[in-house]
Design a protein around this motif. Sequence first.
Motif, PDB file in Angstrom:
ATOM      1  N   GLU A  17       0.972  -1.142  -0.048  1.00 49.22           N
ATOM      2  CA  GLU A  17       0.056   0.051   0.123  1.00 49.22           C
ATOM      3  C   GLU A  17       1.045   1.049  -0.027  1.00 49.22           C
ATOM      4  O   GLU A  17       1.591   1.663   0.945  1.00 49.22           O
ATOM      5  CB  GLU A  17      -0.872  -0.095   1.284  1.00 49.22           C
ATOM      6  CG  GLU A  17      -1.896   0.957   1.342  1.00 49.22           C
ATOM      7  CD  GLU A  17      -3.124   0.671   0.299  1.00 49.22           C
ATOM      8  OE1 GLU A  17      -3.538  -0.300   0.249  1.00 49.22           O
ATOM      9  OE2 GLU A  17      -3.327   1.873  -0.587  1.00 49.22           O
ATOM     10  N   PRO A  18       0.822   1.981  -0.994  1.00 53.95           N
ATOM     11  CA  PRO A  18       1.755   3.014  -1.038  1.00 53.95           C
ATOM     12  C   PRO A  18       1.377   4.193  -0.226  1.00 53.95           C
ATOM     13  O   PRO A  18       0.130   4.371   0.306  1.00 53.95           O
ATOM     14  CB  PRO A  18       1.622   3.824  -2.580  1.00 53.95           C
ATOM     15  CG  PRO A  18       1.066   2.686  -3.176  1.00 53.95           C
ATOM     16  CD  PRO A  18      -0.110   1.877  -2.303  1.00 53.95           C
ATOM     17  N   PRO A  54      10.743   9.523   1.007  1.00 54.67           N
ATOM     18  CA  PRO A  54      10.330   9.174  -0.450  1.00 54.67           C
ATOM     19  C   PRO A  54      11.458   9.460  -1.650  1.00 54.67           C
ATOM     20  O   PRO A  54      11.574   8.823  -2.490  1.00 54.67           O
ATOM     21  CB  PRO A  54       9.100  10.413  -0.410  1.00 54.67           C
ATOM     22  CG  PRO A  54       8.656  10.557   0.692  1.00 54.67           C
ATOM     23  CD  PRO A  54       9.848  10.317   1.709  1.00 54.67           C
ATOM     24  N   LYS A  57      13.825   6.849  -1.434  1.00 53.35           N
ATOM     25  CA  LYS A  57      13.288   5.477  -2.029  1.00 53.35           C
ATOM     26  C   LYS A  57      13.386   5.378  -3.457  1.00 53.35           C
ATOM     27  O   LYS A  57      13.534   4.509  -4.236  1.00 53.35           O
ATOM     28  CB  LYS A  57      11.868   5.330  -1.300  1.00 53.35           C
ATOM     29  CG  LYS A  57      11.980   4.646   0.003  1.00 53.35           C
ATOM     30  CD  LYS A  57      10.484   4.022   0.395  1.00 53.35           C
ATOM     31  CE  LYS A  57       9.375   5.184   0.708  1.00 53.35           C
ATOM     32  NZ  LYS A  57       8.116   4.562   1.044  1.00 53.35           N
ATOM     33  N   LYS A  69       8.236  -2.009  -6.062  1.00 53.06           N
ATOM     34  CA  LYS A  69       7.925  -1.906  -4.525  1.00 53.06           C
ATOM     35  C   LYS A  69       8.735  -1.450  -3.450  1.00 53.06           C
ATOM     36  O   LYS A  69       8.563  -1.000  -2.544  1.00 53.06           O
ATOM     37  CB  LYS A  69       7.722  -3.848  -4.060  1.00 53.06           C
ATOM     38  CG  LYS A  69       9.130  -4.479  -4.821  1.00 53.06           C
ATOM     39  CD  LYS A  69       8.820  -5.759  -4.519  1.00 53.06           C
ATOM     40  CE  LYS A  69       9.888  -6.631  -4.945  1.00 53.06           C
ATOM     41  NZ  LYS A  69       9.474  -6.872  -6.427  1.00 53.06           N
ATOM     42  N   GLU A  71       9.749   1.670  -3.815  1.00 52.10           N
ATOM     43  CA  GLU A  71       8.972   2.689  -3.616  1.00 52.10           C
ATOM     44  C   GLU A  71       7.843   2.813  -3.027  1.00 52.10           C
ATOM     45  O   GLU A  71       7.502   3.767  -2.017  1.00 52.10           O
ATOM     46  CB  GLU A  71       8.922   3.834  -4.973  1.00 52.10           C
ATOM     47  CG  GLU A  71       9.195   5.265  -4.789  1.00 52.10           C
ATOM     48  CD  GLU A  71       9.103   5.868  -6.024  1.00 52.10           C
ATOM     49  OE1 GLU A  71       9.256   5.262  -7.217  1.00 52.10           O
ATOM     50  OE2 GLU A  71       8.706   7.069  -6.049  1.00 52.10           O
ATOM     51  N   GLU A  72       6.984   1.473  -3.263  1.00 54.85           N
ATOM     52  CA  GLU A  72       5.720   1.711  -2.554  1.00 54.85           C
ATOM     53  C   GLU A  72       5.820   1.150  -0.978  1.00 54.85           C
ATOM     54  O   GLU A  72       4.847   1.649  -0.421  1.00 54.85           O
ATOM     55  CB  GLU A  72       4.773   0.509  -3.362  1.00 54.85           C
ATOM     56  CG  GLU A  72       4.538   1.393  -5.063  1.00 54.85           C
ATOM     57  CD  GLU A  72       3.823   0.172  -5.865  1.00 54.85           C
ATOM     58  OE1 GLU A  72       3.727   0.629  -6.956  1.00 54.85           O
ATOM     59  OE2 GLU A  72       3.589  -1.083  -5.700  1.00 54.85           O
ATOM     60  N   SER A  74       6.548   0.979   2.749  1.00 55.68           N
ATOM     61  CA  SER A  74       6.705   2.013   3.645  1.00 55.68           C
ATOM     62  C   SER A  74       8.140   2.338   3.796  1.00 55.68           C
ATOM     63  O   SER A  74       8.758   3.364   4.152  1.00 55.68           O
ATOM     64  CB  SER A  74       6.067   1.622   4.978  1.00 55.68           C
ATOM     65  OG  SER A  74       4.970   1.166   5.015  1.00 55.68           O
ATOM     66  N   LYS A 186      -1.162  -4.108  -0.217  1.00 56.62           N
ATOM     67  CA  LYS A 186      -2.141  -3.259  -0.978  1.00 56.62           C
ATOM     68  C   LYS A 186      -3.585  -3.734  -0.733  1.00 56.62           C
ATOM     69  O   LYS A 186      -3.700  -4.732  -0.991  1.00 56.62           O
ATOM     70  CB  LYS A 186      -1.790  -3.247  -2.377  1.00 56.62           C
ATOM     71  CG  LYS A 186      -2.365  -2.015  -3.152  1.00 56.62           C
ATOM     72  CD  LYS A 186      -1.828  -2.317  -4.650  1.00 56.62           C
ATOM     73  CE  LYS A 186      -2.557  -1.159  -5.446  1.00 56.62           C
ATOM     74  NZ  LYS A 186      -1.768   0.258  -5.482  1.00 56.62           N
TER      75      LYS A 186
END
Length: 210
Positions: A17-18, A54, A57, A69, A71-72, A74, A186
């Motif tokens: 889950e982004p 962010p 990442k 993933k 970047e997405e 946590s 997600k």
Amino acid sequence: MDVIQAIKERRSINFFEPGQYLPVQTLRDLLELAELAPSSMNLQPWRVIVVDDPQRKKTLRQCAFDQPKVEEASAVLIMVADPAALEENLDAVLGSWMQLGYMKPEAAETYKGLAGKLYSAADSLTRKLFAVKNTSLYAMNIMIAAKGFGLETHPMDGFDEDAIKQAFGIPEDKIIPMLIAVGYLKSGFTLLPRAFRKTFEDFVTFNHYT
Ligand SMILES: Cc1cc2nc3c(=O)[nH]c(=O)nc-3n(C[C@H](O)[C@H](O)[C@H](O)COP(=O)(O)O)c2cc1C
């Protein structure tokens, strides 16, 4: 969650889950708990770089063959294996052993000599394997323990190690056995069934290799 359930339910999650914030305290609890992993002579030859910013990442994703993933999730953990941990940590380990009564002070020099022989020179293959195997045990503990914190993970070795070292200021002599993405599945996403695993007969023999 008990450990058998955690092992059964751990999966490599491709879809995180982004934008889900992972509290620093949770990460701290997770990494400290997992740090109870065993290690050769208790030398704990690992470091972890938590990448949760962010922009950082994004940079890491570029170093990891553009895997979304990175970047997405946590946070992504750069697992760093340290071949120099023998020199860095041996005195602390022996000091603790003496203090707790595991070892008499006069045995310290013998232990130092043994460790030097067993784990060889700092730039040897033996020493690199020592660092990587122990860091990998720590990594596995993180992934199992994460389930207990309601977190999902994904280990990755699809990355350019030199690019990560350069972007994150990691000294040349360190090794990066893997990255671990950490976060939450997600929403609305269902995992496919777990893929092929070798059978017991495929990989276990008793008392001889064949
Ligand atoms: C050291 C290591 C590196 C991996 N590297 C990647 C990777 O770069 N990208 C990826 O999509 N999966 C990667 N995987 C995940 C594996 O494909 C996955 O663990 C395997 O298919 C079994 O699935 P499971 O973990 O859900 O049981 C890696 C796994 C490990 C242990």
